[in-house]
Design a protein around this motif. Structure first.
Motif, short mmCIF file in Angstrom:
data_model
loop_
_atom_site.label_atom_id
_atom_site.label_comp_id
_atom_site.label_asym_id
_atom_site.label_seq_id
_atom_site.Cartn_x
_atom_site.Cartn_y
_atom_site.Cartn_z
N CYS A 114 0.82 -1.21 0.00
CA CYS A 114 0.00 0.00 0.00
C CYS A 114 0.86 1.27 0.00
O CYS A 114 1.65 1.49 0.93
N PRO A 115 0.70 2.14 -0.99
CA PRO A 115 1.51 3.38 -1.02
C PRO A 115 1.10 4.39 0.05
O PRO A 115 1.91 5.25 0.42
N VAL A 116 -0.13 4.30 0.54
CA VAL A 116 -0.58 5.22 1.59
C VAL A 116 0.19 4.96 2.88
O VAL A 116 0.33 5.85 3.72
N ASN A 117 0.73 3.75 3.05
CA ASN A 117 1.52 3.43 4.23
C ASN A 117 2.71 4.36 4.37
O ASN A 117 3.11 4.71 5.49
N VAL A 118 3.30 4.77 3.25
CA VAL A 118 4.43 5.70 3.29
C VAL A 118 3.98 7.03 3.91
O VAL A 118 4.70 7.64 4.70
N VAL A 119 2.77 7.46 3.56
CA VAL A 119 2.22 8.72 4.07
C VAL A 119 1.96 8.62 5.57
O VAL A 119 2.34 9.51 6.34
N THR A 120 1.33 7.54 6.02
CA THR A 120 1.01 7.40 7.43
C THR A 120 2.26 7.15 8.28
O THR A 120 2.34 7.61 9.42
N ASP A 121 3.24 6.44 7.72
CA ASP A 121 4.51 6.26 8.43
C ASP A 121 5.22 7.61 8.60
O ASP A 121 5.82 7.87 9.65
N ALA A 122 5.16 8.45 7.57
CA ALA A 122 5.78 9.77 7.66
C ALA A 122 5.10 10.61 8.73
O ALA A 122 5.76 11.33 9.51
N ALA A 123 3.78 10.53 8.80
CA ALA A 123 3.04 11.27 9.83
C ALA A 123 3.40 10.78 11.23
O ALA A 123 3.57 11.57 12.17
N ALA A 124 3.53 9.45 11.38
CA ALA A 124 3.89 8.88 12.68
C ALA A 124 5.30 9.31 13.09
O ALA A 124 5.55 9.62 14.26
N TRP A 125 6.23 9.30 12.12
CA TRP A 125 7.60 9.73 12.41
C TRP A 125 7.64 11.19 12.85
O TRP A 125 8.28 11.54 13.85
N LEU A 126 6.93 12.05 12.11
CA LEU A 126 6.93 13.47 12.45
C LEU A 126 6.23 13.72 13.78
O LEU A 126 6.66 14.57 14.57
N ARG A 127 5.20 12.97 14.04
CA ARG A 127 4.48 13.10 15.31
C ARG A 127 5.41 12.78 16.49
O ARG A 127 5.40 13.48 17.50
#
Length: 293
Positions: A114-127
Motif C-alpha cells: 500500500c503506497p498510503v503506508n508511506v504517508v502514514t509512516d511519515a506522519a507517525a515519524w513526524l508526530r
C-alpha cells in the motif's frame, strides 16, 4: 530483565539498535518495504511514462506481462455486493491474491504494498519527532464498521462507491497521471494522523486494512518474540509498531504463552525486529512455539 538503557530517547526509538547493529541492520525491513512499495508502483508507472507496459491497470485490478491477472479481493467482494459478476480473469486474479495473503499474512498488503503506508509512516515519524501527544483515535473496531458500510453502500447503490474515495487508488492515479488536485485526500490523511490521531487512518478507519486482516487471520508467516527473556522494557518496539496492541500478548505473556504475534492486525512490517538491539523478535511460522522463557 536487564536495566533500562541509559541512552533511550522516546523521540528516537531504535537508537540503541543503530549503535549496536549498525544503521543498515536497524532499518533493514523498513528499507525493504520502501523498495517493495516503490517497485510495485514503478511497475504500473513505466507504461504511461515510458511506454513499457509491465503491469497494466492499478492495484485494484491488473494484468502483469499480459499473463498474470491480479484482482484486489476487496474490490471483488464489492463488485459482488453491487450485483456485478466479474469476468473469469478477475475471479482468477482474486483467487491468486487471496491465496497469497492467506498464506503470508493479510496485512502484509498494508506494510509492503500500500503506497498510503508511506504517508502514514511519515506522519507517525513526524508526530514522534514533534513530541505530539494530543488527540484521540476512534475505537479500533471502527474500521470493521466502515468495511461493512462500504459493502452495504455498494449493495444499495449498485456502484463501487468506496473506489471513488479510496486513497490508495487516488494516490496511484495522482502519481501516474499527475492529478495533483486528487492529493487533497492523501494530505488529509497525513494531517489526521499527525494532528488528530496517531496511526488513526490505517489502524482505526481503513476498511482495506480490516478486510486484509480478516483474510490473513490464519496465515503461516508470523513474527515471534522468541527471545523475550532478553527484553529490557525499552518500549522501542511499541513506539514504532503501527499496531502496538499486537505485541504485548507475545512479549509479556498477556493472555497467551506462545511467543508468536498471532493478532491478525499485525502487518508483518518487521520494524520491531529492526529497532530491537536485543534481537528479541524474528520472522518465523505459526507452528514455531520455541521460546527462551
Amino acid at each position: 530483565m536487564e536495566a533500562m538503557s541509559a541512552t533511550r530517547n522516546p523521540l528516537h526509538p531504535g537508537r540503541d539498535a543503530v549503535r549496536d547493529k549498525g544503521w543498515l541492520a536497524a532499518h533493514r525491513y523498513l528499507i525493504l518495504r520502501r523498495v517493495s512499495q516503490l517497485g510495485i508502483l514503478l511497475l504500473f508507472m513505466t507504461g504511461p511514462w515510458f511506454g513499457l507496459w509491465i503491469a497494466k491497470g492499478n492495484l485494484a485490478s491488473s494484468l502483469t506481462l499480459d499473463i498474470l491477472p491480479l484482482t484486489d479481493p476487496y474490490l471483488f467482494v464489492q463488485s459482488l455486493a453491487a450485483g456485478f459478476m466479474p469476468a473469469s480473469a478477475a475471479l482468477i486474479g482474486a483467487a491468486i491474491v487471496i491465496a497469497f495473503y492467506a498464506l503470508f499474512g493479510g496485512r502484509l498488503y498494508c506494510a509492503w504494498v500500500c503506497p498510503v503506508n508511506v504517508v502514514t509512516d511519515a506522519a507517525a515519524w513526524l508526530r514522534r519527532r514533534l513530541g505530539l501527544k494530543s488527540g484521540r483515535a476512534p475505537d479500533g473496531n471502527t474500521r470493521y464498521w466502515v468495511l461493512a458500510g462500504s459493502l452495504l453502500l455498494a449493495a444499495f447503490t449498485g456502484t463501487l462507491m468506496w473506489e471513488v474515495v479510496n486513497p490508495v487508488s487516488i494516490l496511484q492515479r495522482s502519481l501516474i497521471f499527475g492529478l495533483s488536485g486528487s492529493l487533497a485526500v492523501v494530505l488529509a490523511i497525513f494531517a489526521y494522523d499527525l494532528l488528530v490521531a496517531s496511526r488513526g487512518w490505517c489502524g482505526h478507519l481503513c476498511p482495506m486494512g480490516a478486510f486484509y486482516g480478516l483474510l490473513g487471520q490464519k496465515s503461516l508467516v508470523r513474527i515471534t518474540a522468541d527471545q523475550r527473556g532478553k527484553c529490557d522494557d525499552c518500549m522501542d518496539c511499541f513506539a514504532v509498531c503501527p499496531e502496538p496492541q499486537v505485541i504485548r500478548p507475545a512479549l509479556k505473556k498477556a493472555g497467551q504463552d506462545s511467543p508468536l504475534i498471532l493478532d491478525a492486525d499485525c502487518t508483518n512490517c518487521g520494524r520491531c525486529i529492526d529497532v530491537c538491539n536485543k534481537h528479541v523478535f524474528h520472522f518465523t511460522h505459526r507452528f514455531d512455539q520455541r521460546s527462551d522463557s
